[in-house]
Design an enzyme around this catalytic site. Structure first.
Site, PDB file in Angstrom:
ATOM      1  N   CYS B 338      30.245  -0.221   5.050  1.00 44.76           N
ATOM      2  CA  CYS B 338      29.153  -1.101   4.640  1.00 44.76           C
ATOM      3  C   CYS B 338      28.090  -0.435   3.764  1.00 44.76           C
ATOM      4  CB  CYS B 338      28.524  -1.833   5.827  1.00 44.76           C
ATOM      5  SG  CYS B 338      28.450  -0.917   7.360  1.00 44.76           S
ATOM      6  N   ARG B 367      36.311   8.465  12.688  1.00 44.31           N
ATOM      7  CA  ARG B 367      35.383   8.525  13.821  1.00 44.31           C
ATOM      8  C   ARG B 367      35.990   9.419  14.882  1.00 44.31           C
ATOM      9  NH1 ARG B 367      34.120   2.002  14.221  1.00 44.31           N
ATOM     10  NH2 ARG B 367      33.544   1.764  12.025  1.00 44.31           N
ATOM     11  N   GLN B 385      40.246   0.022   7.820  1.00 42.84           N
ATOM     12  CA  GLN B 385      39.755  -1.312   8.150  1.00 42.84           C
ATOM     13  C   GLN B 385      40.144  -2.297   7.057  1.00 42.84           C
ATOM     14  OE1 GLN B 385      35.535  -0.129   8.494  1.00 42.84           O
ATOM     15  NE2 GLN B 385      35.659  -0.860  10.586  1.00 42.84           N
ATOM     16  N   ASP B 387      38.514  -4.417   5.611  1.00 44.76           N
ATOM     17  CA  ASP B 387      37.082  -4.658   5.610  1.00 44.76           C
ATOM     18  C   ASP B 387      36.639  -5.512   4.427  1.00 44.76           C
ATOM     19  OD1 ASP B 387      34.689  -4.336   6.804  1.00 44.76           O
ATOM     20  OD2 ASP B 387      34.417  -2.223   6.309  1.00 44.76           O
ATOM     21  N   HIS B 389      32.592  -7.198   2.912  1.00 48.09           N
ATOM     22  CA  HIS B 389      31.184  -7.528   3.139  1.00 48.09           C
ATOM     23  C   HIS B 389      30.802  -8.652   2.205  1.00 48.09           C
ATOM     24  CE1 HIS B 389      31.614  -3.522   4.868  1.00 48.09           C
ATOM     25  NE2 HIS B 389      30.836  -4.039   5.799  1.00 48.09           N
ATOM     26  N   LYS B 473      27.443 -12.378  16.284  1.00 46.59           N
ATOM     27  CA  LYS B 473      28.792 -12.031  15.821  1.00 46.59           C
ATOM     28  C   LYS B 473      29.863 -12.797  16.553  1.00 46.59           C
ATOM     29  CE  LYS B 473      29.770  -8.229  18.973  1.00 46.59           C
ATOM     30  NZ  LYS B 473      30.439  -6.959  19.183  1.00 46.59           N
ATOM     31  N   HIS B 519      29.583  -8.777   7.747  1.00 50.37           N
ATOM     32  CA  HIS B 519      30.680  -7.803   7.861  1.00 50.37           C
ATOM     33  C   HIS B 519      31.870  -8.556   8.451  1.00 50.37           C
ATOM     34  CE1 HIS B 519      27.680  -4.334   8.282  1.00 50.37           C
ATOM     35  NE2 HIS B 519      26.938  -5.373   8.561  1.00 50.37           N
TER      36      HIS B 519
END
Lengths: 645, 645
Positions: B338, B367, B385, B387, B389, B473, B519
């Protein structure tokens, strides 16, 4: 008498003490006029320097890289002479030739030099050049050199001399009134320099050390003909327009962010579309040629790099290791993909029947470059290699080279590059013990590379002794539309990593053998390649690759619905583009589309809509304007479009 | 009298001191028999514990997660009672319920427990359970508790007690002869436990500290019915067969390497093919829905994470920062995408007309997870991910949720999952000041999420107070073929990052506004999703996704040329597979193809070749065997194949 061997292998005899210039004159006066310096037994010498023993001599002219370097190095001395004449008491640092031109770093005291002075300097240089002064070489002791420069008051030269050994013999060169500490070589005389341009003036720390004196760096370029300077200045102008950093921003291909970090390109949507299309194209071509894509992490444990041997080379100038909560657990940001691919190969036993195995990965790697060396996409800290590692038997090396050359030439060609060469780096035949791998395998591999390049008709140069200790290699070079050479990727044979990772296969003899490993990244990196491609095509990418292939320009909002209809029809034919729905005038829309290097502009007004047509403007190549192709049906446009792919 | 409010909102009156069990009995004896414990004002209590004031009461049975936890926690006490009976002088550590079952960590002194003892323990537990002992709760002072466990010689319990405050009141629970330090709650009596299975015995450090005593961990599971245990053991058996770590190795999808590092999956060619196909499918679906792919680096400067606020949370348990040769220059391995995408958005000014902008990236992040927590592809240290945004106006939140839900449900469905739910996390209505963003925007966003899920018919649960401080969320959950729930990805509204990165757009009012950021990573990560998918389909991937869709099995080498011909024809129809050219017997080739979960086996012998046909065997789903479809022409096979995509 002594024997002089020329590059073609012919041997001529001369009196001892004859110079390369004498050799040239004995061949032809015309040749002698063009000689700038000469390579004598591998070392570049003044053309006039006497030769005293049997030697191999190569005459150097403007067409040789080393000839140009002599020309520009002598030009740096000429610049210094002019500066000394124009700026009394100026002190001199160093003044080398560079890739294109030369510079001199000077301490001007309380005087300053600006762009307005360039003309004056150029004229003084040309005036001095016309004096046809020779560059005279003189051996001198360290002691005498110190005395000389002390008297002259050149403290920077003194510092350079102090660093030399007590018994070292130094040389001075003098042309006209200017004397410099210099190893040479230099031109026969100053009159060869016929065209001069001072390019810029800037600052530079003495000895590159930011705690030392800030010097004034005067950068220039010279040519043997005025016409060549004119062409060069035109090329510079054109290169500026094509600068991929400028175009990348205008076309919204990529960006940099201070917060993310210097030298770490971020690909914007249009750049990502272009890059992905290029990667997909490469992937497809690689699949056709038997590559197997794999995906590996961007980090690896220290162990991995200790095994590969890279850890030893990991220094203070690199991205530093990543520690974890676990004591002694250390990861490194991946600087190359090969160790990971060795682990993939080593994951299970292999039979000779499976070879060659070709693991391919568009692998993103990170290497710390000094911030001063970063440059757009062509010099970065994070880049994605079009990488693959081939594991094969020694007998398969040649076929694998052919396979890689075929791939590379096909792809390079598809991208509009025509001038494509390679350098082959071979081992030093007189120093065979410094290489890993058997003599037999080296011979086989070197022969394989040479034969493969011949078979595909690739122009190559060969460099003895330039191979890495672990295997011979081939480097690709392309010339772009402005005639500039760019180093791209490499094919590297490697006998070392299979040894270090103890990689094996079971041969047809049922015994275990070590495979040969071939590293290959024909483009080197996606970042660098796209940077070069952008400059080569001045942002007008090949139609199949362009992020957007057309833009529809409706004259007013009234035509948006019809524009949408046209867009759908084009999309159904895999032709990609957008509609400019802004409330701008059509002239503005056209100009913006031109700035965006849009291959096709499809204008829609009353007449086009009523006739079910579009007015097509095709963007020109190079400096040509956009070509008006008139109104046509969408089907006719699609047919025309497809002929261009 | 006191008022007891039930979950349906109805209110009943009872004498003060009545228990949840009394409430159950007042409703029905059948219900009372099923009650295991009860939630009293949000806290789980013994069903028999007296209630003294007006309360909200929810009765808990085997169908409630909290009910199961009570059941298994009581089972841990029953296990301890059995162990104490069987192994004199055993000392007890802690014995909690876990996700499925329970364990007790014990110090057995010089005795040892092995798999051979499981039967004996199970029988003792069942024998004790049949005694129908109640779990009796008793408050006790710290002092008395110490005296009790000192006398008993339970040093581990003493250590736990020592950590408690001097004035803290502790509780003991006793069933039969066994007394434990415990907060409860517990079952009404032991007779609810009708089926017992000891699953394994292993080692565990006391308090998870590897410098302390190694305890013996006995793990078990219990059920209220024997049938449920039988089903569970069958599910375990099936889960073992489907374990993606085992299948991943057999199908050569991925590997791990000690040298590269734990928890860092390396994708082998077949896994890469599968993953790439899945990514391509998602990319296409995202392009259709207006996403714009971008590519960002895997590292970012400390500044970036200071701005985003993540740096504060960066602790000793993370991958540590990467230093560089430049003093004070610090990079972090990217733990999320992000902040990079915020930089992309902030790269140029935006108008409301451009919104929503949807930046998508299959972004690989790192991570650090504790090594004990790593598990195949589902718990890793590096993952990609899916992912994106989305930057939009507050009014666009609902449409964007609809867009993401549509994408997710379409894709999840295409992958063969049918049971798909979501949890919506909303803010705590009584604690509004702890959230960033205006009341109006929160109301709008929460309403938008709830309405959007209703419109697409998605089953959801809602949790008040579970929202992050920066926005509400939605979490996706799927149930796999074995009925196990898996948490997948998330859609997260964010009012915080646009603020921290000072992101803006010019509204129709010509003023600057802050965009809302969403997200979303519907799968969460490619690694985890493929792990879950592998177990769901037991390695028999949907035909369109399978790394290889067929294998041709020639009966002998004589048929290789014809096999090659068939393969080319299939390739021309985008059907991918290989030929098994090994010199193995056909029976062996078929068995190997079954192990490799090959969707189709195409057998070629004399008869097939002479008739221009192939003998087709289609792999069965689940436990079904391969189905013999007989000989058919390649064209007929292609036609059949296409009906299955």
């Amino acid at each position: 008498m002594m024997n002089i061997t020329l590059p073609d292998g012919s041997v001529r005899q001369y009196e001892a003490g004859a110079s390369a210039m004498d050799v040239a004159k004995s061949i032809s006066e015309g040749l002698a006029r063009n000689v700038l310096s000469a390579k004598v037994n591998g070392e570049v010498w003044d053309a006039n320097r006497p030769i005293h023993e049997d030697s191999v001599v190569q005459l150097l002219t403007w067409n040789d890289k080393d000839g140009k370097q002599t020309f520009w190095h002598s030009s740096a001395h000429l610049l210094a002479e002019a500066l000394e004449a124009l700026y009394p008491n100026v002190k001199f640092g160093t003044g080398p030739a560079i890739e294109s031109g030369f510079y001199y770093d000077i301490d001007t005291g309380d005087q300053s030099i600006s762009a307005e002075d360039f003309k004056k300097i150029e004229q003084k240089m040309l005036e001095l050049a016309r004096q046809k002064n020779t560059f005279d070489r003189k051996d001198i002791s360290k002691e005498d050199a110190i005395a000389f420069f002390k008297e002259k008051g050149d403290e920077y030269k003194l510092e350079l001399i102090e660093k030399r050994g007590a018994d070292e013999s130094l040389t001075l060169y003098q042309q006209g009134n200017f004397v410099d500490l210099c190893k040479g070589p230099h031109l026969p005389d100053t009159s060869k320099i016929k065209a001069v341009k001072i390019l810029k003036v800037g600052g530079a720390y003495w000895q590159g050390d930011d705690t030392r004196q800030q010097m004034t760096r005067v950068v220039g370029i010279t040519f043997p003909k005025q016409k060549e300077l004119t062409q060069y200045m035109h090329m510079l102008e054109e290169a500026k327009k094509r600068d991929h950093r400028k175009l990348g921003q205008e076309l919204e291909l990529f960006m940099f962010s201070e917060k993310v970090g210097q030298g770490l390109p971020i690909w914007l949507p249009k750049g990502t579309a272009l890059r992905s299309r290029l990667e997909d194209f490469l992937k497809q071509e690689q699949l056709k040629r038997g590559y197997q894509p794999v995906i590996t992490p961007h980090i690896g444990k220290k162990d991995l790099y200790v095994t590969s041997g890279h850890y030893e080379k990991y220094g203070e100038d690199s991205f530093q290791p990543i520690n974890t909560p676990k004591d002694g657990e250390i990861f490194l940001l991946k600087p190359m993909n090969c160790p990971h691919h060795c682990e993939v190969y080593g994951n299970k036993p292999h039979s000779y029947k499976e070879l060659p195995i070709r693991y391919a990965e568009f692998g993103t790697v990170y290497r710390y470059e000094q911030s001063g060396e970063l440059h757009g996409l062509t010099r970065v800290r994070g880049f994605t290699q079009d990488d693959a590692h081939i594991f094969c038997t020694p007998d398969q090396v040649k076929d694998e080279f052919l396979n890689v050359l075929d791939l590379t030439m096909h792809v390079i060609n598809k991208l509009g590059f025509e001038d494509f060469t390679a350098q082959i780096s071979l081992r030093d035949p007189n120093n065979r013990e410094k290489y890993i791998g058997s003599d037999e395998n080296w011979d086989k591999a070197e022969r394989a590379i040479i034969e493969a390049t011949k078979e595909v008709g690739l122009t190559t140069t060969m460099e003895l002794g330039e191979a890495a200790f672990y295997g011979p290699k081939l480097d690709f070079m392309v010339k772009d539309a402005l005639g500039r050479s760019w180093q791209l990727g490499t094919i590297q044979v490697d006998y070392n990593l299979p040894e270090r990772f103890e990689l094996e296969y079971i041969g047809s003899d049922n015994k275990t053998h070590r495979p040969v490993m071939i590293h290959r990244a024909p483009f080197g990196s996606m970042e660098r390649f796209i940077g070069v491609l952008t400059e080569h095509c001045a942002g007008k990418f090949p139609l199949w690759l362009a992020p957007e292939q057309y833009i529809i320009l409706p004259i007013s909002e009234k035509f948006h619905a019809y524009a949408e209809e046209v867009k759908l029809k084009l999309a159904a034919n895999d032709i990609r583009g957008t509609i400019d729905e802004r409330g701008e005038k059509i002239g503005k829309k056209i100009r913006d589309a031109q700035v965006n290097k849009m291959p096709f502009m499809l204008v829609i007004g009353e007449r086009e809509m009523s006739e079910g047509k579009i007015a097509v403007r095709q963007s020109g190549q190079g400096d040509e304007g956009a070509g008006d192709m008139g109104a046509m049906t969408v089907d006719d446009f699609i047919a025309h479009f497809k002929t261009l792919l």
